[in-house]
Design a protein around this motif. Structure first.
Motif, PDB file in Angstrom:
ATOM      1  N   ASP A 142     -12.331 -48.071  14.117  1.00 20.47           N
ATOM      2  CA  ASP A 142     -12.141 -48.519  12.654  1.00 20.47           C
ATOM      3  C   ASP A 142     -10.875 -49.322  12.779  1.00 20.47           C
ATOM      4  OD1 ASP A 142     -11.476 -48.907  10.106  1.00 20.47           O
ATOM      5  OD2 ASP A 142     -11.191 -46.810   9.456  1.00 20.47           O
ATOM      6  N   PRO A 143     -11.128 -50.747  12.318  1.00 24.63           N
ATOM      7  CA  PRO A 143     -10.162 -51.855  12.445  1.00 24.63           C
ATOM      8  C   PRO A 143      -8.758 -51.462  11.917  1.00 24.63           C
ATOM      9  CG  PRO A 143     -12.035 -52.797  11.643  1.00 24.63           C
ATOM     10  CD  PRO A 143     -12.329 -51.313  11.593  1.00 24.63           C
ATOM     11  N   ALA A 144      -8.815 -50.587  10.778  1.00 21.37           N
ATOM     12  CA  ALA A 144      -7.645 -50.192  10.139  1.00 21.37           C
ATOM     13  C   ALA A 144      -6.835 -49.144  11.240  1.00 21.37           C
ATOM     14  CB  ALA A 144      -8.038 -49.390   9.187  1.00 21.37           C
ATOM     15  N   ALA A 145      -7.515 -48.338  12.094  1.00 22.31           N
ATOM     16  CA  ALA A 145      -6.732 -47.532  12.925  1.00 22.31           C
ATOM     17  C   ALA A 145      -6.129 -47.943  14.256  1.00 22.31           C
ATOM     18  CB  ALA A 145      -7.655 -46.388  13.473  1.00 22.31           C
ATOM     19  N   VAL A 146      -6.188 -49.539  14.531  1.00 23.35           N
ATOM     20  CA  VAL A 146      -5.655 -50.247  15.601  1.00 23.35           C
ATOM     21  C   VAL A 146      -4.720 -51.299  15.287  1.00 23.35           C
ATOM     22  CG1 VAL A 146      -7.850 -49.864  16.904  1.00 23.35           C
ATOM     23  CG2 VAL A 146      -7.286 -52.034  15.638  1.00 23.35           C
ATOM     24  N   SER A 147      -3.864 -51.448  16.421  1.00 26.45           N
ATOM     25  CA  SER A 147      -2.654 -52.588  16.215  1.00 26.45           C
ATOM     26  C   SER A 147      -3.604 -53.698  16.487  1.00 26.45           C
ATOM     27  CB  SER A 147      -1.597 -52.325  17.110  1.00 26.45           C
ATOM     28  OG  SER A 147      -0.738 -53.389  17.158  1.00 26.45           O
ATOM     29  N   LEU A 148      -3.597 -54.617  15.461  1.00 25.12           N
ATOM     30  CA  LEU A 148      -4.355 -55.930  15.646  1.00 25.12           C
ATOM     31  C   LEU A 148      -3.504 -57.036  15.436  1.00 25.12           C
ATOM     32  CD1 LEU A 148      -7.581 -56.686  16.109  1.00 25.12           C
ATOM     33  CD2 LEU A 148      -7.627 -56.844  13.536  1.00 25.12           C
ATOM     34  N   ARG A 149      -3.385 -58.086  16.174  1.00 23.21           N
ATOM     35  CA  ARG A 149      -2.421 -59.132  15.993  1.00 23.21           C
ATOM     36  C   ARG A 149      -3.317 -60.676  15.961  1.00 23.21           C
ATOM     37  NH1 ARG A 149       0.819 -62.897  18.743  1.00 23.21           N
ATOM     38  NH2 ARG A 149      -0.119 -62.185  20.769  1.00 23.21           N
ATOM     39  N   THR A 150      -3.393 -61.249  14.832  1.00 24.11           N
ATOM     40  CA  THR A 150      -3.910 -62.533  14.920  1.00 24.11           C
ATOM     41  C   THR A 150      -3.194 -63.480  15.705  1.00 24.11           C
ATOM     42  OG1 THR A 150      -5.079 -62.178  12.711  1.00 24.11           O
ATOM     43  CG2 THR A 150      -4.980 -64.233  13.807  1.00 24.11           C
ATOM     44  N   THR A 151      -3.802 -64.253  16.763  1.00 26.88           N
ATOM     45  CA  THR A 151      -2.855 -65.087  17.658  1.00 26.88           C
ATOM     46  C   THR A 151      -3.141 -66.324  17.090  1.00 26.88           C
ATOM     47  OG1 THR A 151      -4.846 -65.562  19.115  1.00 26.88           O
ATOM     48  CG2 THR A 151      -3.348 -63.440  19.682  1.00 26.88           C
ATOM     49  N   ASP A 152      -2.139 -67.422  17.567  1.00 22.84           N
ATOM     50  CA  ASP A 152      -2.247 -68.655  17.349  1.00 22.84           C
ATOM     51  C   ASP A 152      -3.250 -69.175  18.122  1.00 22.84           C
ATOM     52  OD1 ASP A 152      -0.165 -68.485  15.342  1.00 22.84           O
ATOM     53  OD2 ASP A 152       1.277 -68.903  16.789  1.00 22.84           O
ATOM     54  N   SER A 153      -4.179 -69.936  17.664  1.00 18.55           N
ATOM     55  CA  SER A 153      -5.326 -70.558  18.520  1.00 18.55           C
ATOM     56  C   SER A 153      -5.487 -72.031  18.221  1.00 18.55           C
ATOM     57  CB  SER A 153      -6.638 -70.002  17.989  1.00 18.55           C
ATOM     58  OG  SER A 153      -7.659 -70.611  18.762  1.00 18.55           O
ATOM     59  N   LEU A 154      -5.502 -72.712  19.385  1.00 17.24           N
ATOM     60  CA  LEU A 154      -5.662 -74.088  19.373  1.00 17.24           C
ATOM     61  C   LEU A 154      -6.876 -74.505  18.630  1.00 17.24           C
ATOM     62  CD1 LEU A 154      -5.140 -76.918  20.487  1.00 17.24           C
ATOM     63  CD2 LEU A 154      -6.830 -76.454  22.476  1.00 17.24           C
TER      64      LEU A 154
END
Length: 322
Positions: A142-154
């Protein structure tokens, strides 16, 4: 190409024309829910390789390649790679209960899936379910159960995220899974072919209309030679992509090497052709208002996904020298 393939390409291209990538990234953070729903419900792109009993079309990788080319051509921010890899991972697991639960909504465009095996995901920030490959096992998270970080992308048209699974207990094992790396490389190569082909089209169109020294710049032999070289590159890239796709479909023992060849050639081609696009367009190409920088960003970013060209060249060298 068959008539059915031509019709599929025309349908996807016509729909994507209604949703320019620039409008999407400037207005909705890089993802258009309405577009993905239409692609799923009207054309069924997410379930092309899924059997009809799970809501799919029962087609082959060839049809998905056509869709991916068109998505790459339009730089469309759509979670097609995750859908393709996710559906094939679920099918490969042999878990009928998991397939019955998740494949129909994925095929309909109602459930977005992201897949990871190295901690970096595409479109994970918008996913409803994460499929994690660890060793030879497939897990659902479940995405809510993990540590998720959106990265800066080119690449402004593709969202990348980093996932941390350490300490996560809520991972449901689905079953065994076969390696998806070759499929991922071929799918991405198809996108790159579409991006390179469209960049070349825009460059040729500009060269025909831009007048310098009293004549269109496309009339100058030096530019004709450069665009002819780009054309040869694109056609060779398309051939490499389709050859690798054929190998995967037929189960050829050379499939892994052909997938690596496609990834190398298509990555190098899209970088070269988009760079040529910027050169021919001149100063206008480096303005925010022109799309040239979006194609260049996609080219350099996608070249690093699923292994850099150098990584795959090393793999090929190891295989040939054994």
């Amino acid at each position: 190409m068959t008539e059915e393939h031509a019709a599929l390409r025309a349908a996807v291209r016509g729909l994507l024309a209604e949703y320019p990538a620039r409008r999407t990234i400037e207005g909705d953070g890089g993802f258009d829910t309405a577009l993905w729903h239409r692609l799923g419900k009207e054309i069924g792109v997410a379930g092309l390789m899924v059997p009809p009993e799970y809501g799919g079309a029962g087609a082959t990788l060839h049809e998905s390649i056509i869709v991916l080319e068109e998505l790459g051509r339009a730089l469309t921010p759509a979670p097609m790679l995750g859908a393709l890899l996710g559906t094939q991972a679920l099918l490969a697991s042999g878990n009928e209960q998991a397939c019955a639960r998740w494949l129909p909504p994925i095929c309909a465009g109602d459930l977005i899936v992201a897949v990871t095996w190295d901690g970096v995901l595409i479109d994970a920030s918008i996913a409803d379910i994460l499929l994690v490959i660890s060793g030879d096992r497939l897990y659902a998270v479940d995405p809510a159960a993990v540590s998720l970080r959106t990265t800066d992308s080119l690449d402004l048209t593709r969202q990348l995220s980093e996932i941390t699974l350490t300490g996560i207990s809520e991972m449901s094992e689905i079953g065994p899974v076969e390696p998806l790396h070759d499929l991922a490389c071929v799918a991405l190569s198809a996108e790159q072919v579409g991006t390179a082909a469209r960049a070349l089209e825009l460059t040729v169109e500009y060269a025909k209309n831009r007048v310098q020294f009293g004549r269109p710049i496309g009339a100058f032999q030096a530019l004709q030679h450069r665009m002819a070289e780009s054309h040869v590159r694109v056609e060779a890239a398309r051939s490499a992509c389709w050859t690798a796709a054929d190998a995967l479909v037929t189960g050829s023992p050379d499939a892994d090497r052909l997938a690596a060849v496609a990834k190398v050639w298509c990555s190098e081609t899209v970088r070269a052709v988009t760079a040529e696009m910027v050169q021919v367009h001149g100063g206008i190409a480096i303005t925010w208002e022109h799309d040239a920088h979006l194609y260049l960003r996609r080219a350099w970013s996608s070249a690093r996904l699923f292994g850099s060209p150098q990584h795959h060249l090393d793999h090929l060298a190891d295989a040939l020298l054994r």
